[in-house]
Design an enzyme around this catalytic site. Structure first.
Site, PDB file in Angstrom:
ATOM      1  CG  ASN A  23      -2.200  -1.207   0.931  1.00  8.76           C
ATOM      2  OD1 ASN A  23      -2.120  -1.611  -0.053  1.00  8.76           O
ATOM      3  ND2 ASN A  23      -2.826  -1.340   2.125  1.00  8.76           N
ATOM      4  NE  ARG A  92     -10.560   2.314  -3.268  1.00  6.45           N
ATOM      5  CZ  ARG A  92     -11.799   2.896  -3.420  1.00  6.45           C
ATOM      6  NH1 ARG A  92     -12.854   2.555  -4.107  1.00  6.45           N
ATOM      7  NH2 ARG A  92     -12.072   4.051  -2.902  1.00  6.45           N
ATOM      8  NE  ARG A 121     -12.330  -0.541  -0.942  1.00  8.55           N
ATOM      9  CZ  ARG A 121     -11.037  -1.375  -0.894  1.00  8.55           C
ATOM     10  NH1 ARG A 121     -11.066  -2.535  -1.711  1.00  8.55           N
ATOM     11  NH2 ARG A 121     -10.052  -0.566  -0.723  1.00  8.55           N
ATOM     12  N   PRO A 122     -16.782   3.668  -2.918  1.00  9.25           N
ATOM     13  CG  PRO A 122     -18.075   5.330  -1.864  1.00  9.25           C
ATOM     14  CD  PRO A 122     -17.733   4.028  -1.693  1.00  9.25           C
ATOM     15  CG  ASP A 124     -17.905   9.907  -2.595  1.00  9.74           C
ATOM     16  OD1 ASP A 124     -18.462  10.461  -1.649  1.00  9.74           O
ATOM     17  OD2 ASP A 124     -17.213   8.907  -2.217  1.00  9.74           O
ATOM     18  CG  ASP A 305      -5.992  -3.102   5.609  1.00 10.85           C
ATOM     19  OD1 ASP A 305      -4.825  -2.551   4.928  1.00 10.85           O
ATOM     20  OD2 ASP A 305      -7.095  -3.235   5.190  1.00 10.85           O
ATOM     21  CB  ILE A 327     -12.629   1.151   8.064  1.00  7.49           C
ATOM     22  CG1 ILE A 327     -11.789   1.658   9.138  1.00  7.49           C
ATOM     23  CG2 ILE A 327     -11.949   1.851   6.606  1.00  7.49           C
ATOM     24  CD1 ILE A 327     -11.954   3.154   9.238  1.00  7.49           C
ATOM     25  NE  ARG A 397      -5.377  -7.656  -5.504  1.00  4.57           N
ATOM     26  CZ  ARG A 397      -6.456  -7.072  -4.789  1.00  4.57           C
ATOM     27  NH1 ARG A 397      -7.400  -7.613  -4.070  1.00  4.57           N
ATOM     28  NH2 ARG A 397      -6.266  -5.767  -4.447  1.00  4.57           N
TER      29      ARG A 397
HETATM   30  C1  EPZ Z   1      -6.743   1.680   1.434  1.00  2.32           C
HETATM   31  O1  EPZ Z   1      -7.836   1.500   0.753  1.00  2.32           O
HETATM   32  C2  EPZ Z   1      -5.975   0.477   1.334  1.00  2.32           C
HETATM   33  N1  EPZ Z   1      -5.782   0.075  -0.024  1.00  2.32           N
HETATM   34  C3  EPZ Z   1      -6.812  -0.546   2.050  1.00  2.32           C
HETATM   35  O2  EPZ Z   1      -6.071  -1.985   2.101  1.00  2.32           O
HETATM   36  C4  EPZ Z   1      -7.218  -0.292   3.614  1.00  2.32           C
HETATM   37  O3  EPZ Z   1      -7.964  -1.123   4.137  1.00  2.32           O
HETATM   38  C5  EPZ Z   1      -7.863   1.113   3.479  1.00  2.32           C
HETATM   39  O4  EPZ Z   1      -6.951   2.224   2.837  1.00  2.32           O
HETATM   40  C6  EPZ Z   1      -8.067   1.755   4.917  1.00  2.32           C
HETATM   41  O5  EPZ Z   1      -6.891   1.602   5.609  1.00  2.32           O
HETATM   42  C7  EPZ Z   1      -4.534   0.487  -0.722  1.00  2.32           C
HETATM   43  O6  EPZ Z   1      -4.057   1.520  -0.269  1.00  2.32           O
HETATM   44  C8  EPZ Z   1      -4.169  -0.061  -1.964  1.00  2.32           C
HETATM   45  P1  EPZ Z   1     -10.119   4.523   2.079  1.00  2.32           P
HETATM   46  P2  EPZ Z   1      -8.718   2.943   0.120  1.00  2.32           P
HETATM   47  O7  EPZ Z   1     -10.405   5.434   0.913  1.00  2.32           O
HETATM   48  O8  EPZ Z   1      -8.063   3.921  -0.142  1.00  2.32           O
HETATM   49  C9  EPZ Z   1     -14.902   5.029   2.083  1.00  2.32           C
HETATM   50  C10 EPZ Z   1      -5.506  -4.083   1.775  1.00  2.32           C
HETATM   51  O9  EPZ Z   1      -6.055  -5.077   2.396  1.00  2.32           O
HETATM   52  N2  EPZ Z   1     -14.792   5.976   0.824  1.00  2.32           N
HETATM   53  O10 EPZ Z   1      -9.420   5.023   3.302  1.00  2.32           O
HETATM   54  O11 EPZ Z   1      -9.771   2.180  -0.741  1.00  2.32           O
HETATM   55  C11 EPZ Z   1     -14.691   3.688   1.736  1.00  2.32           C
HETATM   56  O12 EPZ Z   1     -15.768   2.910   1.180  1.00  2.32           O
HETATM   57  C12 EPZ Z   1      -6.574  -3.082   1.284  1.00  2.32           C
HETATM   58  O13 EPZ Z   1      -4.401  -3.922   1.416  1.00  2.32           O
HETATM   59  C13 EPZ Z   1     -15.718   6.744   0.217  1.00  2.32           C
HETATM   60  O14 EPZ Z   1     -16.888   6.651   0.901  1.00  2.32           O
HETATM   61  O15 EPZ Z   1      -9.617   3.129   1.687  1.00  2.32           O
HETATM   62  C14 EPZ Z   1     -14.360   3.111   3.099  1.00  2.32           C
HETATM   63  O16 EPZ Z   1     -15.332   2.798   3.672  1.00  2.32           O
HETATM   64  C15 EPZ Z   1      -7.808  -3.282   1.590  1.00  2.32           C
HETATM   65  N3  EPZ Z   1     -15.597   7.507  -0.661  1.00  2.32           N
HETATM   66  C16 EPZ Z   1     -13.554   4.369   3.813  1.00  2.32           C
HETATM   67  O17 EPZ Z   1     -13.854   5.432   3.054  1.00  2.32           O
HETATM   68  C17 EPZ Z   1     -14.242   7.463  -1.333  1.00  2.32           C
HETATM   69  O18 EPZ Z   1     -14.143   8.355  -2.394  1.00  2.32           O
HETATM   70  C18 EPZ Z   1     -12.186   4.029   3.714  1.00  2.32           C
HETATM   71  O19 EPZ Z   1     -11.700   3.871   2.391  1.00  2.32           O
HETATM   72  C19 EPZ Z   1     -13.258   6.864  -0.809  1.00  2.32           C
HETATM   73  C20 EPZ Z   1     -13.355   6.109   0.332  1.00  2.32           C
END
Ligand code: EPZ
Length: 424
Positions: A23, A92, A121-122, A124, A305, A327, A397
């Site tokens: 990540n 992602r 996972r939007p 927005d 995670d 989360i 992955r």
């Molecule tokens: C990153 O995902 C990591 N992936 C994830 O790791 C990790 O679980 C996550 O951060 C939280 O720490 C990578 O870095 C590639 P977020 P990310 O945006 O960026 C909502 C693993 O196992 N959200 O912090 O997608 C979302 O739906 C993976 O290595 C919106 O609503 O996480 C979630 O509920 C899994 N709108 C929350 O925020 C948006 O535009 C956290 O998502 C973006 C996110």
């Protein structure tokens, strides 16, 4: 279908080297597209998500060469700004090419990213961030088109400290003319790693590690090199495996400071954890104590995670542990699979209650996402007898040879190719 065969019920003892963080490597690779140059990324894990990010860079016109754990990335000949849908759909982190392409070409065409099925996972927050910098965002026939003759300074208030949205905002801001302030920014260590790389490229960024990042735009960008920080979730995976199985392990090239809530939980459960330099040791003898309540939260809180990993480690602990997943809406897919090994787990919405059992038994199970698959492996390692874990493409992955690392700790584990589902 590829499967892992695991002979469980034994303690884990030995030494393993921790790889660079998936990540962290993925946003760094996206950042190389921001400016046509030559970039050196050291300690890059050899995993399929990194290979996919390299494929995206090459489809855009760049070149990526791997020598051991070092990637050399040349993006001088990148000319395209559209990421093919089939590549977007596979992880992602493909969404992280939005900011760099927009910053470099003034346009980017993507589709919705794929990745672990953890809820809606939007994106927005990603789109709002670039829109505030002046991008026109249109959704057309499944395509997300972003255009900006030039990106301008602004103050972005993230509704949630999204890791990806913070990274995309940082990446676009590095190409902005004016100053961009990102408030309620995520504070994960991987973001600090990205900020350091952008600084090495020439960007001027302050507030790293806090919830307010300031990027003074318009700085000329150039070639850079960096070292990917240790993978704190891979570290947690080995620690949870040894905690659950019992044993005495040493992890090299890692930093316990990146996952303090996990270390605290495992220590409270009865493990002995100590860090000396970049070496982290864990010793677990005797049954663990349940951990009370664990609630996931943005960094520096308990990492989502590691939720499945710690749950697997505590399946045989004395007492009950309550997990509250705050989360992602759907991050308990591992629960049904862990029950197949005899685990006692009840779920109600975002909460799971684990009642420790004395013994687990061998089973066949398969994960639907990266960390769920790792949790199933941890359960199988604790269960006497021969278990099979299928769907291990998820593991590849995000883990650089997890099987090999577990074998170094004495685990009986190997790949059984062409394993078929048992006749029902
Ligand atoms: C990153 O995902 C990591 N992936 C994830 O790791 C990790 O679980 C996550 O951060 C939280 O720490 C990578 O870095 C590639 P977020 P990310 O945006 O960026 C909502 C693993 O196992 N959200 O912090 O997608 C979302 O739906 C993976 O290595 C919106 O609503 O996480 C979630 O509920 C899994 N709108 C929350 O925020 C948006 O535009 C956290 O998502 C973006 C996110």
């Amino acid at each position: 279908m590829e499967a892992l065969v695991i002979g469980g019920g034994n303690p884990l003892c030995g030494t393993v080297e921790i790889n660079g963080a998936k990540n962290a490597a993925l946003p760094l690779l996206a950042a190389t597209v921001l400016h046509g140059g030559t970039y050196i990324l050291h300690n890059c894990p050899d995993i399929t998500d990194v290979a996919l990010a390299a494929e995206i860079i090459e489809v855009l016109g760049g070149r990526v060469h791997r020598t051991g754990k070092t990637l050399t990335v040349d993006t001088q000949s990148v000319t395209a700004w559209r990421v093919p849908a089939e590549l977007m759909a596979r992880m992602r982190a493909s969404v992280l090419f939005l900011g760099p392409l927009l910053g470099r070409f003034g346009r980017a065409v993507l589709t919705m990213p794929g990745g672990c099925p953890l809820g809606k996972r939007p994106i927005d927050l990603h789109l709002d961030a670039v829109a505030q910098m002046g991008a026109a965002v249109t959704l057309q026939e499944g395509e997300i088109r972003c255009e900006a003759s030039k990106l301008h300074g602004c103050t972005i208030d993230l509704l949630f400290p999204s890791v990806g949205a913070t990274e995309n905002a940082l990446l676009a801001a590095a190409a902005c003319r004016g100053t961009v302030i990102i408030r309620n920014a995520a504070r994960e260590p991987e973001i600090a790693c990205l900020a350091e790389f952008l600084r090495a490229m020439g960007a001027e960024i302050s507030g790293v590690g806090t919830e307010t990042l300031t990027v003074a735009g318009g700085r000329p960008l150039g070639d850079a090199a960096c070292t990917v920080l240790p993978d704190r979730i891979e570290t947690a995976t080995y620690l949870c495996a040894a905690a659950g199985c019992g044993g005495d392990i040493t992890l090299l090239h890692t930093d316990g400071g990146l996952l303090l809530p996990v270390l605290e939980t495992l220590s409270d459960a009865g493990c002995r954890v100590e860090q000396t330099g970049d070496c982290l040791k864990l010793r677990s003898d005797g049954p663990l104590r349940a951990a009370g309540t664990i609630q996931t939260a943005p960094y520096p809180g308990f990492p989502t995670d590691a939720q499945a990993l710690v749950m697997a480690a505590l399946l045989r602990a004395d007492g009950c542990t309550r997990f509250s997943e705050t989360i992602f809406e759907r991050r308990f897919s591992h629960v049904a699979q862990l029950r197949r090994f005899g685990a006692e787990i009840e779920t109600a919405g975002p909460t799971a209650l684990v009642r420790g059992v004395r013994q687990l038994h061998a089973a066949e199970a398969g994960g639907s996402d990266l960390r769920a698959s790792a949790a199933i492996v941890i359960a199988a390692l604790q269960a006497p007898g021969e278990s099979r874990v299928y769907g291990i493409n998820h593991l590849h992955r995000g883990y650089d040879n997890l099987e090999g690392g577990l074998r170094k700790l004495g685990a009986e584990i190997g790949q059984e190719n062409d394993w078929k589902f048992p006749a029902s």
